[in-house]
Every structure is written in structure tokens, then in C-alpha cells.
Design an enzyme around this catalytic site. Structure first.
Site, mmCIF file in Angstrom:
data_model
loop_
_atom_site.group_PDB
_atom_site.id
_atom_site.type_symbol
_atom_site.label_atom_id
_atom_site.label_comp_id
_atom_site.label_asym_id
_atom_site.label_seq_id
_atom_site.Cartn_x
_atom_site.Cartn_y
_atom_site.Cartn_z
ATOM 1 C CG ASP A 65 -1.967 -1.010 1.254
ATOM 2 O OD1 ASP A 65 -1.968 -1.861 0.343
ATOM 3 O OD2 ASP A 65 -2.814 -0.974 2.165
ATOM 4 C CG ASP A 66 0.427 3.835 2.371
ATOM 5 O OD1 ASP A 66 -0.753 3.539 2.099
ATOM 6 O OD2 ASP A 66 0.839 4.029 3.528
ATOM 7 C CG HIS A 116 -4.087 2.717 -0.401
ATOM 8 N ND1 HIS A 116 -4.788 1.769 0.308
ATOM 9 C CD2 HIS A 116 -3.320 3.358 0.531
ATOM 10 C CE1 HIS A 116 -4.441 1.841 1.594
ATOM 11 N NE2 HIS A 116 -3.571 2.804 1.758
ATOM 12 C CG HIS A 120 -3.275 7.147 3.604
ATOM 13 N ND1 HIS A 120 -3.727 6.741 4.835
ATOM 14 C CD2 HIS A 120 -2.734 6.056 3.028
ATOM 15 C CE1 HIS A 120 -3.437 5.466 4.997
ATOM 16 N NE2 HIS A 120 -2.836 5.023 3.909
ATOM 17 C CE1 TYR A 157 -4.753 5.573 8.567
ATOM 18 C CE2 TYR A 157 -6.452 6.537 7.171
ATOM 19 C CZ TYR A 157 -5.247 6.635 7.824
ATOM 20 O OH TYR A 157 -4.514 7.786 7.721
ATOM 21 C CG HIS A 207 2.527 0.158 4.301
ATOM 22 N ND1 HIS A 207 2.370 -0.763 5.314
ATOM 23 C CD2 HIS A 207 1.325 0.758 4.133
ATOM 24 C CE1 HIS A 207 1.110 -0.700 5.751
ATOM 25 N NE2 HIS A 207 0.457 0.207 5.052
HETATM 26 ZN ZN LIG Z 1 -2.315 3.086 3.443
#
Ligand SMILES: [Zn+2]
Length: 240
Positions: A65-66, A116, A120, A157, A207
Site C-alpha cells: 500500500d501507499d 488505495h 490517504h 486503514y 508498504h
Molecule cells: Zn495506506
């Protein structure tokens, strides 16, 4: 009746009894096996979950992710290529800006690209309209680079509500193993957590924006390959 005929008749009788007995056993076995696949609440997600557990394959999926990150993502892509491993990346729209070449490379290498969201944020706390717009914005951005609309969504999350129906055409993907790599930022700890807890069918959350996470992912791959695990993308894992 001659003695031999009598013996043959007895033999056939015993054989017939055996067949009836074995058929009975087989049917109760099949029934017992089938009951394992009956979901508790009839939810199709439950079926997937149960089937994955009983499939017998040692398949697992690494998810990141991210990203993308300008430094650590290319390092990870290199390591994955060396090992012939495919992963799933849930890209953050904000981070895609200026890193289109990395996204292209990711796609060409055979990884699955998911979303994603654009930024965020906890989507469940946003106005539904805003959340949908943010998801759509990232989908368009990714589609412009790889020529394909993302099908899989990991909400930041893991915050998701059923009201967010705007993304009904996307599959929401959560995870089974969370080594809290962003918090630990310690490759050894992360590897230990994954190797200790992983089971066939698991989705692992990482991540690719931390050097320690990239290092941990590659080390975990080397260890788990030796244990007979194979790495697949989430679409391969969720399909029966
Ligand atoms: Zn994330």
C-alpha cells in the site's frame, strides 16, 4: 450346485456386500466434506474464505500500500523480478504523480495494480460523494498510465462501509497478516511476524515506502519459497 460354483457364488455375494459398504462410506465422506464449504451466513466472501483455506495450495499474496515511492518501489520491483514473484500494489493517487514510469514498469513486470484511493483519508468518514470522487480520480489516473481501470480497491486503514456503493464494480481487498511494518520499521521483526503467522491463502499487508519493508518482503519471499509457498496476485488468490 457343484462345489466350485458354490464358492464363486459366495465370493460374488461378499464382493457385492463390500461394494455397498464402500459406497456408503464414500457418500458420508462426500457429505462431511461438503458441509465444510457451507458458509455460516451465506455470504459469498465467506465461501471464498473457506475455499481458500481448504484448497490445499500453499499460495499467498503480498500486497503493498501507499506507493509508489521513487526509491524503494524500484528497489522492490528489481528484487521481485530477480525472484520471479508477482505482487499486488494498491497505489495512492497522490504518490502516482511524477512516478508514472514506475507504475508502467510495475504493470509491465506482471504485477497487479489496485487502488488505495487518491489521498490517504478514511473513506468511511468522508461524504459518500467525496469518497466516490476520490476513488474515481485515482482510477482515471491509473487507467491513463496502464490503459486499464483498476478492479481492486484497498481503502486506507481498511475503513469501509456498505454505503460506499459507488465502487460496486471494484472488489475491496483487506488482509490476513499485518506485521505493522510502518510502525516497526525493522526488517527482521517484520520477516519473523510473517513467517510465524502465514498460512496458505493469506494476504499479507506491507508498504513499499519504507526501506525496511522492501528488505523484509524480499527476505520473507526467500524463506517462504523454501517452505514450498508460491506467490500470487490477489486476483489469482480470490478466484476459485
Ligand atoms: Zn495506506
Amino acid at each position: 450346485m457343484s462345489k466350485i460354483r458354490w464358492k464363486i457364488a459366495c465370493l460374488l455375494f461378499v464382493l457385492a456386500l463390500d461394494i455397498v459398504f464402500l459406497r456408503g462410506m464414500y457418500h458420508s465422506y462426500v457429505q462431511a466434506k461438503d458441509t465444510l464449504f457451507i458458509p455460516v451466513n451465506g455470504d459469498s466472501e465467506e465461501i471464498n474464505e473457506v475455499r481458500r483455506q481448504f484448497s490445499g495450495d500453499k499460495q499467498i499474496a503480498l500486497t503493498f500500500d501507499d506507493g509508489p515511492d521513487p526509491v524503494y518501489t524500484p528497489r522492490l520491483l528489481e528484487g521481485l523480478k530477480e525472484r520471479g514473484v508477482h505482487a499486488t500494489f494498491f497505489l495512492l493517487g497522490e504518490n502516482v504523480e511524477g512516478k508514472e514510469a514506475i507504475v508502467k514498469q510495475m504493470y509491465q513486470d506482471g504485477h497487479l495494480i489496485g487502488s488505495h484511493g487518491y489521498s490517504h483519508v478514511q473513506m468511511s468518514k468522508e461524504e459518500i460523494k467525496t469518497a466516490c470522487e476520490l476513488i474515481e480520480e485515482n482510477n482515471k489516473k491509473i487507467e491513463a498510465i496502464i490503459g486499464k481501470r483498476p478492479q481492486y480497491l484497498r481503502p486506507p486503514y481498511g475503513a469501509w462501509t456498505e454505503e460506499l456503493e459507488c465502487t460496486i464494480d471494484m472488489t475491496v481487498v483487506m488482509w490476513d497478516i499485518d506485521p505493522l511494518d510502518w510502525k516497526a520499521q525493522n526488517a527482521r521483526k517484520v520477516v519473523r511476524h510473517i513467517v510465524k503467522n502465514v498460512e496458505p491463502g493469506d494476504i499479507i499487508l506491507l508498504h513499499d515506502v519504507y526501506p525496511t519493508s522492501v528488505e523484509a518482503a524480499l527476505e520473507a519471499i526467500d524463506t517462504l519459497i523454501k517452505q514450498g509457498y508460491t506467490f500470487v496476485t490477489v486476483d489469482e488468490l480470490l478466484v476459485d
